[in-house]
Design a protein around this motif. Structure first.
Motif, PDB file in Angstrom:
ATOM      1  N   THR A   1       2.163   1.985  -3.516  1.00 45.88           N
ATOM      2  CA  THR A   1       1.164   2.383  -4.493  1.00 45.88           C
ATOM      3  C   THR A   1       0.855   4.133  -4.204  1.00 45.88           C
ATOM      4  N   ASP A   2       1.108   4.268  -2.867  1.00 49.67           N
ATOM      5  CA  ASP A   2       0.950   5.792  -2.667  1.00 49.67           C
ATOM      6  C   ASP A   2       2.161   6.605  -3.023  1.00 49.67           C
TER       7      ASP A   2
ATOM      8  N   LYS B   1      -3.630   4.976  -6.239  1.00 46.88           N
ATOM      9  CA  LYS B   1      -4.239   3.936  -7.018  1.00 46.88           C
ATOM     10  C   LYS B   1      -4.557   4.071  -8.544  1.00 46.88           C
TER      11      LYS B   1
ATOM     12  N   ASP C   1      -0.493  -6.389  -6.562  1.00 46.20           N
ATOM     13  CA  ASP C   1      -0.809  -6.081  -5.228  1.00 46.20           C
ATOM     14  C   ASP C   1      -0.468  -4.456  -5.157  1.00 46.20           C
ATOM     15  N   VAL C   2       0.251  -3.874  -5.992  1.00 44.86           N
ATOM     16  CA  VAL C   2       0.484  -2.396  -6.020  1.00 44.86           C
ATOM     17  C   VAL C   2      -0.452  -1.751  -6.786  1.00 44.86           C
ATOM     18  N   GLY C   3      -1.139  -2.676  -7.549  1.00 45.72           N
ATOM     19  CA  GLY C   3      -2.440  -2.085  -8.378  1.00 45.72           C
ATOM     20  C   GLY C   3      -1.964  -1.661  -9.764  1.00 45.72           C
ATOM     21  N   LEU C   4      -0.940  -1.979 -10.312  1.00 43.41           N
ATOM     22  CA  LEU C   4      -0.141  -1.453 -11.363  1.00 43.41           C
ATOM     23  C   LEU C   4      -1.125  -2.167 -12.745  1.00 43.41           C
TER      24      LEU C   4
ATOM     25  N   ALA D   1       0.900  -1.061   0.041  1.00 43.87           N
ATOM     26  CA  ALA D   1       0.042   0.016   0.147  1.00 43.87           C
ATOM     27  C   ALA D   1       0.900   1.180   0.036  1.00 43.87           C
TER      28      ALA D   1
ATOM     29  N   ALA E   1      -1.300   4.360 -10.551  1.00 45.39           N
ATOM     30  CA  ALA E   1      -0.766   2.997 -10.742  1.00 45.39           C
ATOM     31  C   ALA E   1      -1.503   2.391 -11.834  1.00 45.39           C
TER      32      ALA E   1
ATOM     33  N   GLN F   1       9.332   0.494  -6.189  1.00 39.29           N
ATOM     34  CA  GLN F   1       9.257   2.173  -5.836  1.00 39.29           C
ATOM     35  C   GLN F   1      10.276   2.964  -6.366  1.00 39.29           C
TER      36      GLN F   1
END
Length: 331
Positions: free
Chosen positions: A192-193, A198, A232-235, A189, A201, A325
């Motif tokens: 992602t930030d 989100k 899981d990172v929303g990519l 999370a 991403a 990241q």
């Protein structure tokens, strides 16, 4: 993840011929050698049942001599604070994956190449638990369970989270596993930030390309280990990933490598084996590669195959998140 070939399966079956000698070896020596104290023996008698891909298996509540036969199982054990007494390696050269902390793998006995473990070496370690999967060592299950309770998951790679829970159950580390999952979820999370949230991403299409000695180039789909970390990172993922066979990978020659970058904003690539024999050198120097939008935008990043592809576990995933990241926040 590298699926076992038919030749590997034949080699694996042939390895079972050594089991008679392995069992004999495990029975040899002084009856007092390595004998636990009466209090230790009493504690060791307590068992619990683990649901596995080959049925229910009774294992010690606190196994002390664990042998792992693949990278995911090694990652799970290290993540949960268990140092195996033995483990296999993945390449022609001995040694464990480089991303694992040196002090955590120091002293672990190398018991052979992953697809052809040395059963005599395993037996000599007098294991009280063996961890592996059916896809790797299903043909050796009868021989392995004769050496120690053997916990097998069905597969490796994509179902790594579920497999981790099985490993944790077998190792008597379910409480520790719960904390590991919570920490990883929080970590993902935060990544992602860090890359813009989100929405950003989801709009960042990422491809993962693997050069493999003796095989075509893989463009990874959505049904594999690294794909789950990206998710899981929303990519976002490029459209080509939907063409992956069984969701695993879409394989191409160097002449079609542009398919990896046509609609990819970022491309990560790794190499297994010799770069020249894996076609990495010629591909990275080609016009097709250099003209990919991601390449022109300096959003192509080389990463370690041992970590991004072979690791398969929470320790590997945490390090991947950090690298991801760093790359995705590079201006």
């Amino acid at each position: 993840m590298t699926e076992p070939s038919s030749s590997s399966r034949r080699r694996l079956a042939a390895a079972s011929l050594a089991v008679t000698a392995a069992l004999a070896l495990s029975a040899c020596g002084s009856s007092d050698a390595g004998k636990p104290s009466s209090s230790d023996a009493a504690a060791g008698d307590k068992t619990h049942t683990v649901k596995t891909a080959v049925g229910e298996v009774k294992v010690k509540n606190n196994p002390q001599r664990v042998v792992v036969l693949d990278t995911a199982e090694l990652d799970s054990a290290i993540t949960l604070g268990v140092k195996p007494v033995g483990a296999t390696h993945t390449t022609a050269e001995p040694g464990f994956l480089g991303y694992l902390p040196k002090d955590k793998v120091a002293g672990i006995k190398d018991v052979g190449e992953m697809m052809t473990p040395n059963l005599e070496a395993v037996a000599a370690l007098k294991p009280d638990l063996i961890l592996t999967s059916k896809v790797r060592h299903g043909a050796l299950y009868d021989e392995l369970k004769a050496l120690a309770p053997t916990v097998m998951t069905e597969n490796t790679g994509y179902p790594w989270r579920e497999n981790f829970q099985v490993h944790a159950d077998a190792l008597g580390k379910k409480a520790e596993a719960k904390q590991v999952v919570a920490d990883y979820t929080e970590h993902a999370a935060k990544v992602t930030d860090a890359i813009g949230g989100k929405d950003k991403a989801a709009k960042t299409n990422v491809n993962v390309v693997r050069f493999i000695e003796g095989a075509d180039i893989r463009i990874y789909g959505k049904q594999n280990y690294i794909a789950t970390v990206l998710a899981d990172v929303g990519l976002g993922r490029p459209a080509i990933t939907d063409k992956a066979k069984d969701g695993f990978s879409y394989d191409v020659s160097p002449e079609k490598i542009n398919l990896a970058g046509d609609d990819a904003d970022v491309v990560f690539h790794s190499t297994y084996g010799d770069p020249k024999k894996a076609k990495q050198t010629q591909t990275l120097n080609s016009g097709l590669w250099k003209n990919m939008p991601a390449a022109k935008a300096d959003k192509v990043f080389g990463v370690e195959d041992e970590l991004w592809i072979q690791g398969i576990g929470y320790t590997a995933a945490g390090k991947i998140l950090d690298e991801m990241q760093s790359h995705l926040t590079t201006k």
